[in-house]
Design an enzyme around this catalytic site. Sequence first.
Site, PDB file in Angstrom:
ATOM      1  N   GLY A   9     -15.843  33.414  38.206  1.00  9.45           N
ATOM      2  CA  GLY A   9     -16.102  32.309  39.121  1.00  9.45           C
ATOM      3  C   GLY A   9     -15.292  32.438  40.399  1.00  9.45           C
ATOM      4  N   ALA A  55     -16.331  26.280  34.137  1.00  9.01           N
ATOM      5  CA  ALA A  55     -17.034  25.008  33.979  1.00  9.01           C
ATOM      6  C   ALA A  55     -18.539  25.227  34.022  1.00  9.01           C
ATOM      7  CB  ALA A  55     -16.631  24.030  35.085  1.00  9.01           C
ATOM      8  N   TYR A  56     -19.266  24.201  33.632  1.00  3.37           N
ATOM      9  CA  TYR A  56     -20.718  24.148  33.816  1.00  3.37           C
ATOM     10  C   TYR A  56     -20.931  23.512  35.180  1.00  3.37           C
ATOM     11  CZ  TYR A  56     -25.633  23.163  32.575  1.00  3.37           C
ATOM     12  OH  TYR A  56     -27.000  23.108  32.522  1.00  3.37           O
ATOM     13  N   THR A  96     -13.821  17.379  40.043  1.00  2.98           N
ATOM     14  CA  THR A  96     -14.742  17.273  41.168  1.00  2.98           C
ATOM     15  C   THR A  96     -14.812  15.868  41.755  1.00  2.98           C
ATOM     16  OG1 THR A  96     -17.113  17.439  41.739  1.00  2.98           O
ATOM     17  CG2 THR A  96     -16.576  16.870  39.489  1.00  2.98           C
ATOM     18  N   TYR A 120     -23.737  15.824  35.773  1.00  4.45           N
ATOM     19  CA  TYR A 120     -22.587  16.689  36.049  1.00  4.45           C
ATOM     20  C   TYR A 120     -21.315  15.860  36.209  1.00  4.45           C
ATOM     21  CZ  TYR A 120     -19.449  19.727  38.743  1.00  4.45           C
ATOM     22  OH  TYR A 120     -18.366  20.431  39.196  1.00  4.45           O
ATOM     23  N   LYS A 124     -17.930  15.885  33.794  1.00  8.41           N
ATOM     24  CA  LYS A 124     -16.621  16.235  34.351  1.00  8.41           C
ATOM     25  C   LYS A 124     -15.624  15.089  34.145  1.00  8.41           C
ATOM     26  CE  LYS A 124     -15.532  19.446  36.317  1.00  8.41           C
ATOM     27  NZ  LYS A 124     -14.892  20.707  35.819  1.00  8.41           N
ATOM     28  N   TRP A 145     -16.771  20.935  47.568  1.00  3.76           N
ATOM     29  CA  TRP A 145     -17.421  21.869  48.489  1.00  3.76           C
ATOM     30  C   TRP A 145     -16.724  23.241  48.510  1.00  3.76           C
ATOM     31  CZ3 TRP A 145     -19.272  18.982  53.519  1.00  3.76           C
ATOM     32  CH2 TRP A 145     -19.929  17.804  53.172  1.00  3.76           C
TER      33      TRP A 145
END
Length: 282
Positions: A9, A55-56, A96, A120, A124, A145
């Site tokens: 990632g 993470a997803y 997030t 999502y 989270k 972002w």
Amino acid sequence: MILVFGKTGQVALELQSILPEARFLSRAEADLADPEACAAAIADARPDAVINAAAYTAVDKAEDDEVTAQIINGEAPGAMARAAAARGIPFIHISTDYVFDGSGDTAFATDAPTAPIGAYGRTKLAGEEAVAASGAPHAIMRTSWVFSAHGGNFVKTMLRLSETRDTLNVVGDQIGGPTPARAIAAACKAMAEGLVAAPEKSGIYHFSGAPDVSWADFARAIFRRAGRNVTVNDIPTAEYPTPAKRPLNSRLDCASLAAFGLERPDWQAGLDDVLKELGATS
């Protein structure tokens, strides 16, 4: 030794450059869809700290696959954090701005009410709550972002589109702070080291690039700094429908970063570094 979940990632790749002595676990070595295997990996490795950089992140796909997203984003971090608690070591978890509803036009404080508007964000938030309840020294870093020279992100998408387009419509009513993955990685390292010395600093922290801008303004900056002659037209979110709702306000109040001697990164400087790495400078 720091143990990092994630290997390919954006943040994990940046961590590899600043933590060469760390151990990085790929999905094959620790699948977040198997939370107990992740916990076992911590017990086996016996690290001094753990960073969860996996993470997803498929925001739209999560709307139809919330069960899987919940396991990866909610249950796995909780299992990891409990394993870290058992060893008394710090656990750094990346979250997030999607845990908020995106209302208003002021920056969200770390203690602002959460109210995710999609799958999502819900998953989270579940991860945050599990980490906070684990008993481990922890830092939950909410960011927004994310961009880098790696993987899929807005910067790379804009550069790709500029190869064949001279005009683009970009959402202009979503506001937030673009954040270089390299800066996130450095902040994770600082938080891990800080919690070893001062576990009482456990809590939620906001980390996003400055200054806050719209996606359209971010796009203009990308094209200007890359020397691409592309006209950007602002459009409202309503004209760019997606399966998952996006928050209109992604501004994050990052004042608490001072606890670790950190401040908001300059995303424009980070953008210049990424463009240089991609060979896309003007």
